[in-house]
Design a protein around this motif. Structure first.
Motif, mmCIF file in Angstrom:
data_model
loop_
_atom_site.group_PDB
_atom_site.id
_atom_site.type_symbol
_atom_site.label_atom_id
_atom_site.label_comp_id
_atom_site.label_asym_id
_atom_site.label_seq_id
_atom_site.Cartn_x
_atom_site.Cartn_y
_atom_site.Cartn_z
ATOM 1 N N LEU A 1 0.888 -1.162 0.000
ATOM 2 C CA LEU A 1 0.000 0.000 0.000
ATOM 3 C C LEU A 1 0.922 1.207 0.000
ATOM 4 C CD1 LEU A 1 -2.926 0.424 2.531
ATOM 5 C CD2 LEU A 1 -1.575 2.330 1.784
ATOM 6 N N CYS A 2 0.785 2.082 -0.973
ATOM 7 C CA CYS A 2 1.686 3.230 -0.993
ATOM 8 C C CYS A 2 0.994 4.432 -1.618
ATOM 9 C CB CYS A 2 2.971 2.903 -1.739
ATOM 10 S SG CYS A 2 2.754 2.573 -3.468
ATOM 11 N N GLY A 3 1.598 5.575 -1.469
ATOM 12 C CA GLY A 3 1.038 6.800 -2.011
ATOM 13 C C GLY A 3 1.717 7.208 -3.301
ATOM 14 N N VAL A 4 1.050 8.040 -4.084
ATOM 15 C CA VAL A 4 1.643 8.653 -5.283
ATOM 16 C C VAL A 4 1.150 10.101 -5.317
ATOM 17 C CG1 VAL A 4 2.155 8.290 -7.719
ATOM 18 C CG2 VAL A 4 1.035 6.501 -6.461
ATOM 19 N N HIS A 5 1.934 10.982 -5.872
ATOM 20 C CA HIS A 5 1.511 12.374 -5.971
ATOM 21 C C HIS A 5 1.628 12.857 -7.405
ATOM 22 C CE1 HIS A 5 2.035 16.832 -4.647
ATOM 23 N NE2 HIS A 5 0.789 16.539 -4.860
ATOM 24 N N VAL B 1 -2.241 3.615 -3.656
ATOM 25 C CA VAL B 1 -2.216 2.441 -4.522
ATOM 26 C C VAL B 1 -2.167 1.192 -3.654
ATOM 27 C CG1 VAL B 1 -1.033 1.291 -6.411
ATOM 28 C CG2 VAL B 1 -0.956 3.759 -6.238
ATOM 29 N N GLU C 1 3.175 4.901 6.948
ATOM 30 C CA GLU C 1 4.220 5.356 6.032
ATOM 31 C C GLU C 1 3.636 6.307 4.981
ATOM 32 O OE1 GLU C 1 5.848 2.383 3.490
ATOM 33 O OE2 GLU C 1 7.834 3.267 3.478
ATOM 34 N N PHE D 1 0.978 8.143 5.281
ATOM 35 C CA PHE D 1 0.676 9.407 5.972
ATOM 36 C C PHE D 1 1.948 10.219 6.164
ATOM 37 C CE2 PHE D 1 1.016 11.353 10.211
ATOM 38 C CZ PHE D 1 0.189 12.447 10.005
ATOM 39 N N PHE E 1 4.740 10.259 4.486
ATOM 40 C CA PHE E 1 5.384 10.810 3.301
ATOM 41 C C PHE E 1 4.465 11.640 2.418
ATOM 42 C CE2 PHE E 1 8.341 7.440 4.443
ATOM 43 C CZ PHE E 1 9.505 8.157 4.397
ATOM 44 N N TYR E 2 3.162 11.392 2.472
ATOM 45 C CA TYR E 2 2.249 12.100 1.566
ATOM 46 C C TYR E 2 1.187 12.902 2.294
ATOM 47 C CZ TYR E 2 4.291 9.661 -2.315
ATOM 48 O OH TYR E 2 5.178 9.213 -3.260
ATOM 49 N N MET F 1 7.598 13.359 0.495
ATOM 50 C CA MET F 1 7.549 12.724 -0.825
ATOM 51 C C MET F 1 6.662 13.475 -1.805
ATOM 52 S SD MET F 1 9.427 10.016 -1.379
ATOM 53 C CE MET F 1 8.652 8.854 -2.466
ATOM 54 N N LYS G 1 12.694 8.859 -2.310
ATOM 55 C CA LYS G 1 12.779 10.249 -2.786
ATOM 56 C C LYS G 1 14.020 10.430 -3.656
ATOM 57 C CE LYS G 1 11.287 14.529 -2.693
ATOM 58 N NZ LYS G 1 9.959 14.871 -3.181
ATOM 59 N N GLU H 1 13.788 9.348 -7.235
ATOM 60 C CA GLU H 1 13.039 10.155 -8.190
ATOM 61 C C GLU H 1 13.929 11.155 -8.924
ATOM 62 O OE1 GLU H 1 9.662 11.864 -6.222
ATOM 63 O OE2 GLU H 1 8.796 9.905 -5.792
ATOM 64 N N TYR I 1 7.623 -1.332 -7.091
ATOM 65 C CA TYR I 1 6.498 -0.724 -7.812
ATOM 66 C C TYR I 1 7.028 0.534 -8.475
ATOM 67 C CZ TYR I 1 2.139 1.806 -8.609
ATOM 68 O OH TYR I 1 1.124 2.526 -9.178
ATOM 69 N N PHE J 1 9.101 8.194 -12.004
ATOM 70 C CA PHE J 1 8.217 9.197 -11.428
ATOM 71 C C PHE J 1 7.952 8.855 -9.969
ATOM 72 C CE2 PHE J 1 3.965 10.854 -10.438
ATOM 73 C CZ PHE J 1 4.151 12.176 -10.764
ATOM 74 N N ARG J 2 7.819 7.555 -9.717
ATOM 75 C CA ARG J 2 7.600 7.083 -8.350
ATOM 76 C C ARG J 2 8.175 5.685 -8.267
ATOM 77 N NH1 ARG J 2 7.283 6.094 -3.350
ATOM 78 N NH2 ARG J 2 5.351 5.618 -2.287
ATOM 79 N N HIS K 1 8.417 2.612 -5.402
ATOM 80 C CA HIS K 1 8.131 2.149 -4.045
ATOM 81 C C HIS K 1 8.762 0.779 -3.860
ATOM 82 C CE1 HIS K 1 6.067 1.504 -0.281
ATOM 83 N NE2 HIS K 1 5.598 0.369 -0.734
ATOM 84 N N PHE L 1 9.916 -4.652 6.703
ATOM 85 C CA PHE L 1 9.093 -3.556 7.199
ATOM 86 C C PHE L 1 7.680 -4.033 7.467
ATOM 87 C CE2 PHE L 1 6.093 -0.120 6.128
ATOM 88 C CZ PHE L 1 6.464 0.814 7.065
#
Lengths: 162, 404
Positions: A56-60, A71, A112, A114, A116-117, A141, B63, B66, B351, B361-362, B364, B370
């Motif tokens: 589960l992760c974020g994208v901007h 995602v 995580e 929260f 970073f995004y 991020m 980060k 990117e 990902y 662009f991203r 993960h 973790f």
């Protein structure tokens, strides 16, 4: 079970919440409305056997109307099908329901995201920063915090022998 | 800017009434093998609750990635699970190749399998011998470390580095296996089984070791799946999920090997699963080495694979490609991929979202450590402190991967 079946099942059960379907990439991708995400994940887990939350992760995407994305990667271990769900949120209202009740693994992944995004997972049991320091006041991020450009020329590096 | 009031729950006022005490385990405790902090609530010698703090060595790899061209991200992956860095490197190369849509050849696949299985052995060797150390048996650790040194010598022969290996390139390997590499691998195939025998004689049926590890830190298959366990920790709980079999990559489908399973998901099962996996990895290396096909050790991807130096000095095209690759001038296709490999301690996923530029662009990283480390409080609740130490080392949590 195949992608067609999953799409059909979800369309039947959530006619208004499946916003976009894309089968062109490496796995089935679906964009889900923010209000329904927990119901969709629960339905996928209980009825379609997607019992494994891979990530589960974020994208901007700063250019989009709804810039913040979450995602989800789910995995049906029995039929070996992977699935990607996306939810997009606005900058003003980055709230989304938590999946911790459904998958215990989502706890740290959501923390995580929260961290970073700045996406806020409502009802999360312990939504605090996880990797960054507690007193950090931004979400690093996001694209508005660029890393230093290695090609810039205005930097004075003479003390470092460059 | 919003100010967040973050609070780690450390001491509960009710604990005073119940006569609980608070114990700080870590961040730098010799038995945690890395920078982990656990704040334990103890009832006498029994653990009532634990709160973990992580992030002490967070380096913002996602980060940094990117901003970097694709080939410069490989050294970042080295520093995730640094006990099996080659798996991370090759997993990343395969992710990029998947995005580019180029197919590798059998020789590259088999060479990759040999390197990845060597890394898996090194990872399991250190983890299992450390379980021994934490239960008070240092001897086995010394035996195993000698053999890990042999594996590091092989890495050195293949790519020139030992710990943070940066092995291979996008599109194959930088050079073919030299005769010395083959000879050293053959030596390892003869020597390692002897040491494993010695090591297992010391621990596997040792009454003290069994008493210390059986039913310690156990987790049921159902809970393990709910916590998205992967790798040996999940298989010890009895779920036969291995990425190498489920979604074969790098021609793993050509090989015949078994996936060892545990029953109770306790420390002893995790130990045994790893021991058996070392033997399976040796078998894989052996058959890959015997059936190593002839052919080129890299693919035909001039946009990403650095041309040989003598060609750079003599051919115009090679010079241009060399310059473009090193400066990171090459754009990649637009797209999204998720690629998973079976890392030393679980499903290591990448990902990757590409918008067609020179950098991701991203990106993960799905770091297995973790994800499953969050189950640690649940696994040690009700046990004594010394068991918590053993549980932690048997979970194979690596700080570099935890904090990314």
């Amino acid at each position: 079970m195949d992608n067609e079946f999953i799409i059909q099942q979800l369309r039947e059960k959530f006619p208004n919440d499946v916003l976009k379907i894309d089968t062109s990439s490496d796995m089935l991708m679906m964009e889900i409305a923010k209000s329904a995400i927990c119901d969709v994940v629960l339905f996928l887990k209980n009825e379609l056997n997607f019992i494994y939350l891979t990530s589960l992760c974020g994208v901007h995407y700063p250019e989009q109307a709804l810039p913040l994305g979450v995602v989800y990667h789910l995995h049906n271990l029995q039929d070996n099908i992977r699935l990607r769900l996306k939810v997009f949120l606005s900058d003003d209202d980055p709230h989304i329901d938590t999946c911790v009740e459904i998958f215990s693994a989502a706890n740290w992944m959501e923390r995580e995201t929260f961290d970073f995004y700045g996406i806020i997972f409502d009802e999360h049991p312990n939504l605090i920063r996880i990797l960054n320091v507690e007193y950090m006041d931004y979400h690093p991020m996001r694209k508005e915090y660029p890393l230093e450009d290695s090609t810039r020329t205005d930097k004075d590096d003479k003390f470092f022998g460059r | 800017m919003q100010q967040f009031e973050a609070e780690h729950k450390i001491i509960n006022p009710e604990d005073f009434e119940k006569n609980f005490s608070t114990l700080n385990l870590g961040p730098t405790h010799p038995a945690t093998h890395g920078i982990f902090q656990n704040i334990l609530t103890m009832n006498g010698e029994t653990i009532e609750d634990a709160v973990q703090t992580i992030g002490y060595i967070h380096r913002a790899f996602e980060k940094i990635a990117e901003r970097r061209p694709f080939y410069q991200i490989t050294p970042l992956t080295d520093r995730l699970n640094y006990c099996s860095a080659p798996i991370n490197n090759l997993g990343w190369h395969m992710t990029v190749e998947k995005l580019l849509g180029v197919a590798s050849t059998k020789r590259i696949d088999y060479m990759r399998i040999i390197v990845m299985e060597l890394a898996r052995i090194a990872d399991h060797l250190i983890c299992n011998s450390v379980i021994g150390v934490d239960s008070g048996a240092l001897t086995g650790f010394v035996y195993m470390f000698e053999k890990r040194e042999m594996i590091y010598d092989i890495y050195e022969e293949i790519c020139g580095a030992r710990l943070t290996s940066n092995v291979g390139r996008i599109g194959g390997f930088e050079r073919d296996f030299s005769p010395t590499v083959i000879q050293k691998i053959r030596e390892l195939l003869v020597e390692l089984p002897k040491t494993i025998n010695q090591f297992e004689n010391l621990l596997m049926r040792n009454r003290i070791f069994m008493d210390r590890t059986i039913n310690v830190g156990s987790i049921s298959a159902e809970r393990a799946l709910n916590y998205s366990f992967s790798g040996p920790c999940l298989r010890a709980a009895g779920v036969d999920y291995d990425v190498r079999v489920m979604n074969p990559y790098s021609s793993y489908e050509d090989f015949d090997f078994t996936i060892p399973l545990g029953i109770n998901g306790d420390t002893y099962d995790r130990f045994c699963v790893r021991q058996e996996e070392i033997k399976q990895s040796l078998h894989l290396i052996k058959s890959a080495l015997e059936n190593l096909p002839e052919g080129d050790y890299h693919m035909d991807v001039p946009e990403f694979y650095l041309p040989p130096k003598e060609k750079v000095y003599s051919e115009m095209e090679s010079l241009i490609w060399h310059f473009k690759i090193v400066m990171g001038e090459i754009n990649v296709p637009v797209g999204e991929v998720y690629h998973a490999v079976e890392g030393g301690n679980g499903e290591l996923g990448f990902y990757l979202v590409s918008d067609g530029g020179r950098t991701p662009f991203r990106l993960h990283f799905r770091r297995p450590g973790f994800i499953y480390y969050q189950a640690f409080p649940e696994m040690i609740k009700g046990s004594v402190l010394s068991d918590a130490i053993l549980t932690m080392s048997s979970m194979n949590v690596i700080a570099g991967e935890l904090d990314a």
